[in-house]
Motif scaffolding. Structure first.
Motif, PDB file in Angstrom:
ATOM      1  N   VAL A 270       0.061  13.023  10.863  1.00  5.43           N
ATOM      2  CA  VAL A 270      -0.391  11.882  11.646  1.00  5.43           C
ATOM      3  C   VAL A 270       0.654  10.787  11.475  1.00  5.43           C
ATOM      4  O   VAL A 270       0.949  10.386  10.351  1.00  5.43           O
ATOM      5  N   LEU A 271       1.227  10.338  12.578  1.00  4.73           N
ATOM      6  CA  LEU A 271       2.224   9.266  12.511  1.00  4.73           C
ATOM      7  C   LEU A 271       1.586   7.964  12.966  1.00  4.73           C
ATOM      8  O   LEU A 271       0.889   7.939  13.979  1.00  4.73           O
ATOM      9  N   GLY A 272       1.818   6.889  12.225  1.00  2.42           N
ATOM     10  CA  GLY A 272       1.401   5.559  12.668  1.00  2.42           C
ATOM     11  C   GLY A 272       2.440   5.015  13.627  1.00  2.42           C
ATOM     12  O   GLY A 272       3.634   5.133  13.394  1.00  2.42           O
ATOM     13  N   GLY A 273       1.971   4.405  14.716  1.00  4.75           N
ATOM     14  CA  GLY A 273       2.892   3.982  15.767  1.00  4.75           C
ATOM     15  C   GLY A 273       3.525   2.626  15.545  1.00  4.75           C
ATOM     16  O   GLY A 273       3.675   1.845  16.489  1.00  4.75           O
ATOM     17  N   ARG A 274       3.880   2.296  14.314  1.00  9.06           N
ATOM     18  CA  ARG A 274       4.531   1.013  14.051  1.00  9.06           C
ATOM     19  C   ARG A 274       5.877   1.284  13.394  1.00  9.06           C
ATOM     20  O   ARG A 274       5.934   1.619  12.212  1.00  9.06           O
ATOM     21  N   PRO A 275       6.960   1.166  14.145  1.00 11.26           N
ATOM     22  CA  PRO A 275       8.270   1.490  13.577  1.00 11.26           C
ATOM     23  C   PRO A 275       8.845   0.351  12.744  1.00 11.26           C
ATOM     24  O   PRO A 275       8.620  -0.829  13.043  1.00 11.26           O
ATOM     25  N   THR A 276       9.565   0.708  11.709  1.00  7.68           N
ATOM     26  CA  THR A 276      10.289  -0.255  10.874  1.00  7.68           C
ATOM     27  C   THR A 276      11.712   0.263  10.702  1.00  7.68           C
ATOM     28  O   THR A 276      11.913   1.461  10.483  1.00  7.68           O
ATOM     29  N   LYS A 277      12.672  -0.624  10.812  1.00  7.62           N
ATOM     30  CA  LYS A 277      14.053  -0.223  10.559  1.00  7.62           C
ATOM     31  C   LYS A 277      14.229   0.069   9.072  1.00  7.62           C
ATOM     32  O   LYS A 277      13.767  -0.705   8.225  1.00  7.62           O
ATOM     33  N   LEU A 278      14.911   1.140   8.773  1.00  9.78           N
ATOM     34  CA  LEU A 278      15.146   1.505   7.378  1.00  9.78           C
ATOM     35  C   LEU A 278      15.885   0.389   6.646  1.00  9.78           C
ATOM     36  O   LEU A 278      15.678   0.158   5.447  1.00  9.78           O
ATOM     37  N   THR A 279      16.733  -0.321   7.375  1.00 11.95           N
ATOM     38  CA  THR A 279      17.524  -1.390   6.761  1.00 11.95           C
ATOM     39  C   THR A 279      16.685  -2.620   6.424  1.00 11.95           C
ATOM     40  O   THR A 279      17.163  -3.530   5.754  1.00 11.95           O
ATOM     41  N   ASP A 280      15.415  -2.663   6.892  1.00 14.20           N
ATOM     42  CA  ASP A 280      14.551  -3.808   6.592  1.00 14.20           C
ATOM     43  C   ASP A 280      13.702  -3.594   5.344  1.00 14.20           C
ATOM     44  O   ASP A 280      12.900  -4.464   4.978  1.00 14.20           O
ATOM     45  N   VAL A 281      13.795  -2.423   4.718  1.00 16.99           N
ATOM     46  CA  VAL A 281      12.997  -2.140   3.521  1.00 16.99           C
ATOM     47  C   VAL A 281      13.898  -1.549   2.441  1.00 16.99           C
ATOM     48  O   VAL A 281      15.022  -1.128   2.723  1.00 16.99           O
ATOM     49  N   ASP A 282      13.401  -1.550   1.207  1.00 19.97           N
ATOM     50  CA  ASP A 282      14.063  -0.774   0.161  1.00 19.97           C
ATOM     51  C   ASP A 282      13.354   0.582   0.139  1.00 19.97           C
ATOM     52  O   ASP A 282      12.226   0.683  -0.337  1.00 19.97           O
ATOM     53  N   PRO A 283      13.991   1.632   0.689  1.00 19.37           N
ATOM     54  CA  PRO A 283      13.248   2.887   0.889  1.00 19.37           C
ATOM     55  C   PRO A 283      12.755   3.552  -0.396  1.00 19.37           C
ATOM     56  O   PRO A 283      11.866   4.388  -0.347  1.00 19.37           O
ATOM     57  N   ALA A 284      13.297   3.156  -1.548  1.00 19.08           N
ATOM     58  CA  ALA A 284      12.831   3.740  -2.808  1.00 19.08           C
ATOM     59  C   ALA A 284      11.610   3.016  -3.362  1.00 19.08           C
ATOM     60  O   ALA A 284      10.936   3.533  -4.249  1.00 19.08           O
ATOM     61  N   LEU A 285      11.328   1.810  -2.879  1.00 24.60           N
ATOM     62  CA  LEU A 285      10.345   0.946  -3.561  1.00 24.60           C
ATOM     63  C   LEU A 285       9.220   0.492  -2.646  1.00 24.60           C
ATOM     64  O   LEU A 285       8.705  -0.607  -2.775  1.00 24.60           O
ATOM     65  N   ILE A 286       8.837   1.361  -1.716  1.00 24.80           N
ATOM     66  CA  ILE A 286       7.710   1.057  -0.840  1.00 24.80           C
ATOM     67  C   ILE A 286       6.427   1.504  -1.544  1.00 24.80           C
ATOM     68  O   ILE A 286       6.187   2.696  -1.712  1.00 24.80           O
ATOM     69  N   GLY A 287       5.623   0.539  -1.981  1.00 22.92           N
ATOM     70  CA  GLY A 287       4.346   0.869  -2.599  1.00 22.92           C
ATOM     71  C   GLY A 287       3.433   1.510  -1.570  1.00 22.92           C
ATOM     72  O   GLY A 287       3.485   1.171  -0.383  1.00 22.92           O
ATOM     73  N   ALA A 288       2.591   2.455  -2.014  1.00 25.10           N
ATOM     74  CA  ALA A 288       1.740   3.191  -1.073  1.00 25.10           C
ATOM     75  C   ALA A 288       0.384   3.456  -1.711  1.00 25.10           C
ATOM     76  O   ALA A 288       0.308   3.899  -2.858  1.00 25.10           O
ATOM     77  N   ASN A 289      -0.680   3.157  -0.951  1.00 20.46           N
ATOM     78  CA  ASN A 289      -2.037   3.399  -1.437  1.00 20.46           C
ATOM     79  C   ASN A 289      -2.755   4.375  -0.522  1.00 20.46           C
ATOM     80  O   ASN A 289      -2.705   4.241   0.698  1.00 20.46           O
ATOM     81  N   LEU A 290      -3.415   5.337  -1.119  1.00 16.80           N
ATOM     82  CA  LEU A 290      -4.193   6.323  -0.366  1.00 16.80           C
ATOM     83  C   LEU A 290      -5.671   5.993  -0.541  1.00 16.80           C
ATOM     84  O   LEU A 290      -6.184   6.007  -1.662  1.00 16.80           O
ATOM     85  N   ARG A 291      -6.317   5.674   0.577  1.00 19.27           N
ATOM     86  CA  ARG A 291      -7.751   5.392   0.544  1.00 19.27           C
ATOM     87  C   ARG A 291      -8.515   6.575   1.128  1.00 19.27           C
ATOM     88  O   ARG A 291      -8.163   7.068   2.195  1.00 19.27           O
ATOM     89  N   LYS A 292      -9.567   6.976   0.429  1.00 17.26           N
ATOM     90  CA  LYS A 292     -10.464   8.007   0.940  1.00 17.26           C
ATOM     91  C   LYS A 292     -11.827   7.354   1.089  1.00 17.26           C
ATOM     92  O   LYS A 292     -12.379   6.845   0.100  1.00 17.26           O
ATOM     93  N   ASN A 293     -12.321   7.305   2.310  1.00 18.04           N
ATOM     94  CA  ASN A 293     -13.603   6.660   2.592  1.00 18.04           C
ATOM     95  C   ASN A 293     -13.647   5.233   2.033  1.00 18.04           C
ATOM     96  O   ASN A 293     -14.642   4.800   1.456  1.00 18.04           O
ATOM     97  N   GLY A 294     -12.535   4.530   2.187  1.00 20.85           N
ATOM     98  CA  GLY A 294     -12.465   3.125   1.818  1.00 20.85           C
ATOM     99  C   GLY A 294     -12.015   2.854   0.395  1.00 20.85           C
ATOM    100  O   GLY A 294     -11.581   1.751   0.089  1.00 20.85           O
TER     101      GLY A 294
END
Lengths: 261, 261
Positions: free
Chosen positions: B166-190
């Protein structure tokens, strides 16, 4: 405190363990009825003795806030402890591992407070509004108990395994950040051992600090202006060994290293 | 090393497991001599069969890119699989569980290429230059092997345990982020059930894309403009059941969500 209270005896036992750098059986083995409330009374008694010897209270810290830590320690209740002027270890200085019993390290997001926060009713938004800046940090913990085996009452009495804290060099205004999405990579000796985000502590580090303000408020205490708050380990703690530096690299907040010698 | 007849038989067993959603015993049990080269040959037999039936290759995925997963399977490099057009699911939609055997969710920073990447010799710099943008994504992995009892050969033969994305339709340029340090949270049923960081993937997902470009070059394959590359998960994978709502939030990239019925 009743005459039969074990609080003073427990405080003496812990103080001796710190002085002799020796792990002991947990207090709840000798005093099975020790309550969490009594654990905090022991912590407060020891804090008072320390202040009378010249230490200044300069902050607070939260423990057992992440699921990773709760699973590791088999203890599901967050606890808080106190930070004193002599808890701070300079960021670029090597750390003498033998100065502690069995040190471990955990990565945390650190708050430096601009304003006083007193519960009840403190929210995460209040915390951000009262924060001067945030930075990354490593907490060196060292339980006085054998194998880090304790109940919430034991660890509260032991000032939540306090030893030393190290702050990262980059101070950041939290206003434009989502601290719940700060990425973290934890490395030991250059090898990645864990990753997490800021949400690992209570869903958001500011929620953890709000809980702390409300905990303290219930005891007639507060987070004071200028205090430094370590908001809780984001991963399981890793052993601090000689020759195996521990580095935490955070999104937006830079990195911090502890090098054991 | 297996014979061509054995490759065909093993591929057919996986094909039928995928058609009927009845998982099978590990190929490493049915064919103890199977090696990783055999496994890629078996994967390609089934991919060719799908292409003959009209499917299109829309990208590739990197699997086993987390150190913990590699250690668990006793391997020292990732593996890869093919992403076909029928694996793409719209964000916000509901996916029937009948599509899967035993699905699990992973959350990833998806790369979309603007230029061709042809190995060998593809570097991290080439990947940065070739990346058009990154997207928040959820990968639904699945194993046609009962209880996920997989060795490296089993997952490679099974198209790197892929199922849907499933792809989210919001693009971000790789140069606008630090690709190693993107925090990510997985929510299941909130509820936040996993937290992690994009650097869980080989230290930086950009490295995973470079690895992929160089690996597929050995099979005469090139990563094409418009291709989607799933570099690997920011967190541990989470089992999915009917009724579950899975949401991924990424620092700076936004979010993506999907439901299962």
């Amino acid at each position: 405190m009743s005459a039969s209270s074990p609080v003073v005896e427990c405080a003496d036992i812990l103080e001796a363990a710190v002085a002799e750098r020796r792990a002991i059986s947990r207090l709840t083995e000798k005093f099975p009825d020790l309550t969490l409330e009594q654990g905090y009374e022991i912590q407060a008694l020891l804090a008072g003795r320390r202040i009378s010897r010249g230490a200044s209270p300069v902050g607070a810290k939260l423990g057992l806030t992440s699921r990773a830590k709760q699973v590791q320690m088999k203890c599901t209740e967050p606890v808080y402890g106190r930070l004193f002027s002599d808890n701070f270890h300079p960021g670029n200085e090597p750390f003498e591992v033998a100065s502690l019993i069995h040190p471990r390290v955990e990565p945390e997001i650190v708050f430096v407070m601009k304003h006083r926060l007193a519960g009840p009713g403190v929210s995460a938004a209040d915390v951000i509004a009262a924060t001067e800046s945030v930075c990354c940090g490593l907490e060196i913990i060292d339980s006085r108990y054998d194998d880090f085996s304790f109940t919430a009452a034991d660890v509260a009495a032991d000032n939540t395994s306090e030893a030393k804290v190290v702050m990262g060099p980059k101070m950041v205004d939290p206003a434009g950040l989502d601290l719940g999405l700060i990425g973290l990579l934890l490395e030991v000796d250059g090898e990645q051992v864990a990753t997490a985000s800021g949400a690992a502590t209570m869903g958001h580090p500011a929620e953890a600090v709000a809980m702390l303000a409300n905990f303290l408020g219930a005891r007639g205490e507060a987070i004071e202006a200028g205090w430094t708050i370590f908001s809780g380990g984001l991963t399981a703690a890793v052993p601090l060994a000689v020759g195996s530096p521990v580095t935490a690299t955070f999104g937006h907040l830079g990195s911090v290293t502890v090098r054991g010698i | 090393m297996l014979s061509p007849d054995q490759h065909s038989a093993a591929a057919l067993a996986l094909w039928e497991a995928d058609q009927t959603k009845q998982s099978i015993a590990p190929l490493t049990e049915s064919y103890p001599d199977i090696d990783v080269v055999d496994a890629y040959e078996i994967q390609l037999i089934n991919i060719r069969k799908k292409l003959e039936a009209g499917a299109l290759i829309r990208g590739h995925k990197v699997g086993l890119s987390a150190k913990a997963m590699q250690n668990m399977l006793g391997v020292h490099e990732p593996d890869y699989g093919h992403l076909l057009d029928d694996m793409f699911v719209d964000e916000g939609s509901t996916i029937p569980m009948s599509r899967f055997c035993q699905p699990r969710a992973e959350i990833e920073v998806a790369f979309v290429l603007g230029r061709q990447l042809q190995g060998p010799g593809v570097t991290v710099a080439d990947v940065v230059r070739a990346t058009d943008y990154v997207l928040p994504s959820i990968e639904i992995v699945d194993s046609r092997v009962t209880d996920w009892k997989i060795k490296i050969q089993d997952t490679v033969a099974d198209n790197a345990s892929s199922a849907a994305l499933v792809l989210g339709g919001r693009p971000t340029k790789l140069t606008d982020v630090d690709p190693a340090l993107i925090g990510a949270n997985l929510r299941k049923n909130g509820e936040i059930v996993e937290t992690g960081c994009s650097g869980a993937v080989l230290g930086n997902p950009v490295i995973a894309v470079a690895w992929l470009a160089n690996k597929v070059a050995r099979f005469g394959v090139t990563l094409e403009p418009g291709h989607v590359i799933m570099p690997g998960s920011c967190t541990r994978m989470v089992p999915i059941a009917a009724g579950d709502h899975i949401r991924a939030d990424f620092d700076g990239l936004g979010h993506v969500a999907v439901r299962f019925a």
